[in-house]
Write a protein that holds these residues in place. Structure first.
Motif, PDB file in Angstrom:
ATOM      1  N   ILE A  97      89.561 -61.405  21.227  1.00 27.99           N
ATOM      2  CA  ILE A  97      90.540 -60.614  21.975  1.00 27.99           C
ATOM      3  C   ILE A  97      91.223 -59.548  21.136  1.00 27.99           C
ATOM      4  N   VAL A  98      91.303 -58.355  21.719  1.00 30.27           N
ATOM      5  CA  VAL A  98      92.085 -57.281  21.106  1.00 30.27           C
ATOM      6  C   VAL A  98      93.187 -56.917  22.101  1.00 30.27           C
ATOM      7  N   GLU A  99      94.433 -57.168  21.730  1.00 29.58           N
ATOM      8  CA  GLU A  99      95.555 -56.971  22.663  1.00 29.58           C
ATOM      9  C   GLU A  99      96.524 -55.985  22.007  1.00 29.58           C
ATOM     10  N   THR A 100      96.295 -54.699  22.256  1.00 29.67           N
ATOM     11  CA  THR A 100      97.144 -53.703  21.596  1.00 29.67           C
ATOM     12  C   THR A 100      97.752 -52.708  22.574  1.00 29.67           C
ATOM     13  N   GLU A 101      97.576 -52.965  23.871  1.00 29.81           N
ATOM     14  CA  GLU A 101      98.205 -52.091  24.860  1.00 29.81           C
ATOM     15  C   GLU A 101      99.712 -52.231  24.730  1.00 29.81           C
TER      16      GLU A 101
ATOM     17  N   TYR B  74     102.864 -40.390  -2.380  1.00 28.29           N
ATOM     18  CA  TYR B  74     102.414 -40.026  -1.035  1.00 28.29           C
ATOM     19  C   TYR B  74     101.011 -40.565  -0.787  1.00 28.29           C
ATOM     20  N   SER B  75     100.835 -41.186   0.360  1.00 30.24           N
ATOM     21  CA  SER B  75      99.548 -41.748   0.745  1.00 30.24           C
ATOM     22  C   SER B  75      99.173 -41.147   2.100  1.00 30.24           C
ATOM     23  N   PRO B  76      98.120 -40.307   2.138  1.00 28.34           N
ATOM     24  CA  PRO B  76      97.785 -39.645   3.407  1.00 28.34           C
ATOM     25  C   PRO B  76      97.388 -40.678   4.451  1.00 28.34           C
ATOM     26  N   ARG B  77      98.003 -40.624   5.613  1.00 31.52           N
ATOM     27  CA  ARG B  77      97.669 -41.571   6.678  1.00 31.52           C
ATOM     28  C   ARG B  77      96.928 -40.838   7.777  1.00 31.52           C
ATOM     29  N   PRO B  78      95.710 -41.302   8.110  1.00 27.59           N
ATOM     30  CA  PRO B  78      94.904 -40.633   9.143  1.00 27.59           C
ATOM     31  C   PRO B  78      95.705 -40.477  10.436  1.00 27.59           C
ATOM     32  N   GLY B  79      95.621 -39.285  11.029  1.00 29.37           N
ATOM     33  CA  GLY B  79      96.306 -39.056  12.307  1.00 29.37           C
ATOM     34  C   GLY B  79      97.697 -38.485  12.159  1.00 29.37           C
ATOM     35  N   THR B  80      98.246 -38.467  10.939  1.00 32.93           N
ATOM     36  CA  THR B  80      99.569 -37.867  10.750  1.00 32.93           C
ATOM     37  C   THR B  80      99.391 -36.409  10.300  1.00 32.93           C
ATOM     38  N   PRO B  81     100.337 -35.520  10.640  1.00 30.28           N
ATOM     39  CA  PRO B  81     100.179 -34.105  10.266  1.00 30.28           C
ATOM     40  C   PRO B  81     100.046 -33.900   8.754  1.00 30.28           C
ATOM     41  N   GLY B  82     100.745 -34.702   7.961  1.00 28.06           N
ATOM     42  CA  GLY B  82     100.707 -34.546   6.504  1.00 28.06           C
ATOM     43  C   GLY B  82      99.297 -34.645   5.943  1.00 28.06           C
TER      44      GLY B  82
ATOM     45  N   CYS C  37     104.393 -40.079   8.217  1.00 28.45           N
ATOM     46  CA  CYS C  37     104.649 -41.462   8.631  1.00 28.45           C
ATOM     47  C   CYS C  37     103.838 -41.903   9.845  1.00 28.45           C
ATOM     48  N   VAL C  38     103.278 -43.106   9.766  1.00 28.08           N
ATOM     49  CA  VAL C  38     102.488 -43.659  10.875  1.00 28.08           C
ATOM     50  C   VAL C  38     103.329 -44.404  11.907  1.00 28.08           C
ATOM     51  N   VAL C  39     104.587 -44.683  11.575  1.00 28.00           N
ATOM     52  CA  VAL C  39     105.396 -45.558  12.438  1.00 28.00           C
ATOM     53  C   VAL C  39     105.453 -45.103  13.902  1.00 28.00           C
ATOM     54  N   PRO C  40     105.673 -43.805  14.170  1.00 33.44           N
ATOM     55  CA  PRO C  40     105.731 -43.403  15.588  1.00 33.44           C
ATOM     56  C   PRO C  40     104.427 -43.707  16.334  1.00 33.44           C
ATOM     57  N   TYR C  41     103.327 -43.818  15.592  1.00 35.67           N
ATOM     58  CA  TYR C  41     102.042 -44.115  16.244  1.00 35.67           C
ATOM     59  C   TYR C  41     101.801 -45.621  16.352  1.00 35.67           C
ATOM     60  N   THR C  42     102.202 -46.382  15.331  1.00 36.70           N
ATOM     61  CA  THR C  42     101.922 -47.823  15.369  1.00 36.70           C
ATOM     62  C   THR C  42     102.986 -48.587  16.146  1.00 36.70           C
ATOM     63  N   ARG C  43     104.230 -48.149  16.057  1.00 33.27           N
ATOM     64  CA  ARG C  43     105.303 -48.903  16.724  1.00 33.27           C
ATOM     65  C   ARG C  43     105.780 -48.206  17.992  1.00 33.27           C
TER      66      ARG C  43
ATOM     67  N   ALA D  45      97.844 -59.462  13.256  1.00 35.18           N
ATOM     68  CA  ALA D  45      98.954 -58.919  14.031  1.00 35.18           C
ATOM     69  C   ALA D  45      99.549 -57.739  13.263  1.00 35.18           C
ATOM     70  N   GLY D  46     100.581 -57.137  13.803  1.00 36.56           N
ATOM     71  CA  GLY D  46     101.301 -56.093  13.071  1.00 36.56           C
ATOM     72  C   GLY D  46     100.688 -54.717  13.194  1.00 36.56           C
ATOM     73  N   CYS D  47     101.060 -53.838  12.276  1.00 29.53           N
ATOM     74  CA  CYS D  47     100.758 -52.410  12.431  1.00 29.53           C
ATOM     75  C   CYS D  47      99.297 -52.062  12.171  1.00 29.53           C
ATOM     76  N   VAL D  48      98.598 -52.821  11.311  1.00 30.30           N
ATOM     77  CA  VAL D  48      97.165 -52.564  11.140  1.00 30.30           C
ATOM     78  C   VAL D  48      96.457 -52.929  12.439  1.00 30.30           C
ATOM     79  N   ALA D  49      96.867 -54.034  13.057  1.00 29.89           N
ATOM     80  CA  ALA D  49      96.287 -54.447  14.338  1.00 29.89           C
ATOM     81  C   ALA D  49      96.464 -53.336  15.362  1.00 29.89           C
ATOM     82  N   GLN D  50      97.680 -52.792  15.431  1.00 33.19           N
ATOM     83  CA  GLN D  50      97.967 -51.751  16.406  1.00 33.19           C
ATOM     84  C   GLN D  50      97.141 -50.498  16.131  1.00 33.19           C
ATOM     85  N   ALA D  51      97.029 -50.129  14.859  1.00 31.04           N
ATOM     86  CA  ALA D  51      96.371 -48.866  14.506  1.00 31.04           C
ATOM     87  C   ALA D  51      94.856 -48.971  14.574  1.00 31.04           C
ATOM     88  N   GLU D  52      94.295 -50.108  14.199  1.00 28.71           N
ATOM     89  CA  GLU D  52      92.839 -50.181  14.065  1.00 28.71           C
ATOM     90  C   GLU D  52      92.159 -50.978  15.172  1.00 28.71           C
TER      91      GLU D  52
END
Ligand code: 5AD
Ligand code: SF4
Length: 469
Positions: free
Chosen positions: A150-154, A368-376, A194-200, A107-114
């Motif tokens: 099951i993958v439920e991330t919609e 700083y840890s580069p997060r895929p999909g973020t502009p940074g 930050c990945v939050v706007p994408y995961t949450r 569950a959580g943000c890895v579930a949402q992102a991956e």
């Protein structure tokens, strides 16, 4: 807990649906990573599963269902999940050899992102569920037991909080006299690291009535201190009981009227959303604790701009002046990132200078840890790891010194302490200061849930020692 001994009204119900009761209680083990929001979500998932016939266990070996509630904020946090999944897969195999099943869920943000990628990398995983769909957990599990993966991330259109069962009173009491309450989720700020706007997802505020009802329920079960949670908690807004638009400040005034709730906190805030009413709440509400987590991330305007923080170092310092004028004993906490792309020694020195000026009571600092999909992640001039390491060390040494000095400044003074639990050593109890430090006091100092006056005698590693005042 034996389900057969529970009265039916003691079982949480999903709005509009009768409680589900099964005879053989299955056990769920939830491991939580990351922020307080995940701690809260894990509790609500537990509540949903208890209503579905599960009992919670602290022993992973006994579990019929293992759920990892994951964090994606930095690369290290996400990678931890995969190594843990390897370990759990071995347990699942071992358990299968004794004829018993162990389901594994992420569950959580890895579930949402991956999403489905998790099952590709770790085929032992049975279900992947994102933070917006926890209310569907019982249905998802029924399908998983039928043999589906099951993958439920919609992102669900329905409000998950409407559908999640409230915790049982006994469960709230077990969880202690302090509690989290999520009032807002998601973020529209898009800081470039930050990945939050994408995961949450985008910002959603829970309605006033739902929040007040939950806070009242917590207070009735003996909770004395509530921390309102949100990725961007001070962006919370909603229609108030008087039909007017409320912000977080007004909500805090309302919650302060609930009998029994002696202490209120909120986290995490963005400097841009500290409005006048919220600052006034710090001035006028004795129950709003004088401690504020207000991340700034960097002290360099150039880096703040690249981070899309939309404020300067001066804006931040001017804001702190206003907050301190409203509540002079307020202690500050912050988050910092070192080694954002393009950060020079001069930029880093500006961060050190800002820290010297603010004087933090506590802080969290990260490389700083580069997060895929973020502009940074796509920006030029990434800072070498060794430079990040060295800057982080310097920053943390300064922040640690400030934290220790803050503790020392309290020695000899009398402060309020909320007694939370028995201490690790016989003869001791542990309380919590207004500034979130653990306070170790004499066993006789009060009952759990009492707020008592204690005199600080010395500081410990991360805590304060005190005697009854
Ligand atoms: N790298 C390092 N730290 C980060 N944070 C968020 N994203 C990153 C990242 N990509 C930190 C910020 C934030 C805290 C929760 O985590 O300081 O405030
Ligand atoms: Fe991430 Fe910035 Fe939103 Fe905080 S405000 S959750 S750091 S994007």
């Amino acid at each position: 807990m034996d389900l057969n001994t529970i009265e039916s009204d003691d079982i949480g119900t999903v709005a509009g649906q009768p409680a589900v009761r099964t005879t053989a209680a299955k056990k769920v083990f939830i491991k939580t990573y990351g922020c307080q929001m995940n701690v809260y979500d894990s509790q609500r998932m537990t509540d949903a599963l208890v209503a579905d016939g599960y009992t919670a266990t602290d022993a992973i070996g006994e579990a019929d269902l293992v759920l990892l509630n994951t964090c994606h904020i930095r690369e290290k946090a996400a990678e931890k999940v995969y190594s843990e999944l390897g370990r759990i897969r071995d347990m699942k195999v071992e358990r299968a050899s004794t004829g018993r099943e162990m389901l594994i869920g992420v569950a959580g943000c890895v579930a949402q992102a991956e999403g489905a990628e998790i099952i590709r990398r770790s085929p032992a995983v049975d279900l992947v569920i994102g933070p917006q769909t926890y209310h569907r957990l019982p249905d998802v599990l029924a399908r998983v037991r039928g043999g589906e993966k099951i993958v439920e991330t919609e992102y669900a259109i329905e409000d998950k909080f409407e559908h999640l069962p409230q915790p049982k009173r006994a469960e709230v009491i077990k969880r202690g006299v302090t509690a989290f309450l999520t009032v807002q989720e998601g973020c529209d700020k898009f800081c470039t690291f930050c990945v939050v706007p994408y995961t949450r997802g985008s910002e959603v505020s829970r309605p006033v009535a739902q929040i007040v009802a939950e806070a009242e329920r917590l207070a009735e079960a003996g909770v004395r201190e509530v921390t309102l949670l949100g990725q961007n908690v001070n962006a919370w807004h909603g229609e108030g009981e008087n039909g007017q638009e409320w912000g977080l400040g007004r909500l805090l005034f309302r919650l302060s009227e609930i009998p029994g709730l002696a202490r209120l906190r909120y986290t995490t805030s963005h400097p841009r959303d500290m409005d006048d009413e919220l600052i006034a709440a710090h001035r006028d509400l004795p129950s709003l604790m004088p401690y504020l987590h207000l991340p700034v991330q960097s002290g360099s305007d150039r880096i703040l701009k690249a981070m899309n923080r939309r404020h300067t170092a001066r804006d931040y310092l001017a804001l702190l002046d206003r907050i301190r004028a409203a509540r002079p004993d307020i202690a500050l906490s912050g988050d910092f990132i070192v080694g954002f792309p393009g950060e020079t020694e001069t930029d880093f020195e500006a961060t050190m200078e800002l820290v010297r000026q603010v004087n933090y009571a506590s802080a969290f600092s990260f490389k700083y840890s580069p997060r895929p999909g973020t502009p940074g992640a796509d920006m030029p001039d990434h800072v070498p790891e060794a430079v990040k390491d060295e800057r982080l060390q310097r920053l943390q040494a300064l922040l640690l010194k400030q934290q220790q000095d803050f503790g020392l400044s309290l020695v000899g003074s009398t402060i309020d302490t909320l007694i939370e639990k028995p201490g690790r050593q016989a003869g001791q109890k542990v309380g919590r200061s207004p500034w979130l430090q653990p306070v170790i006091v004499d066993e006789m100092a009060g009952e759990i849930g009492d707020i008592i006056k204690v005199r600080i005698t010395k500081t410990g590693h991360n805590s304060l020692f005190a005697e009854l005042a």
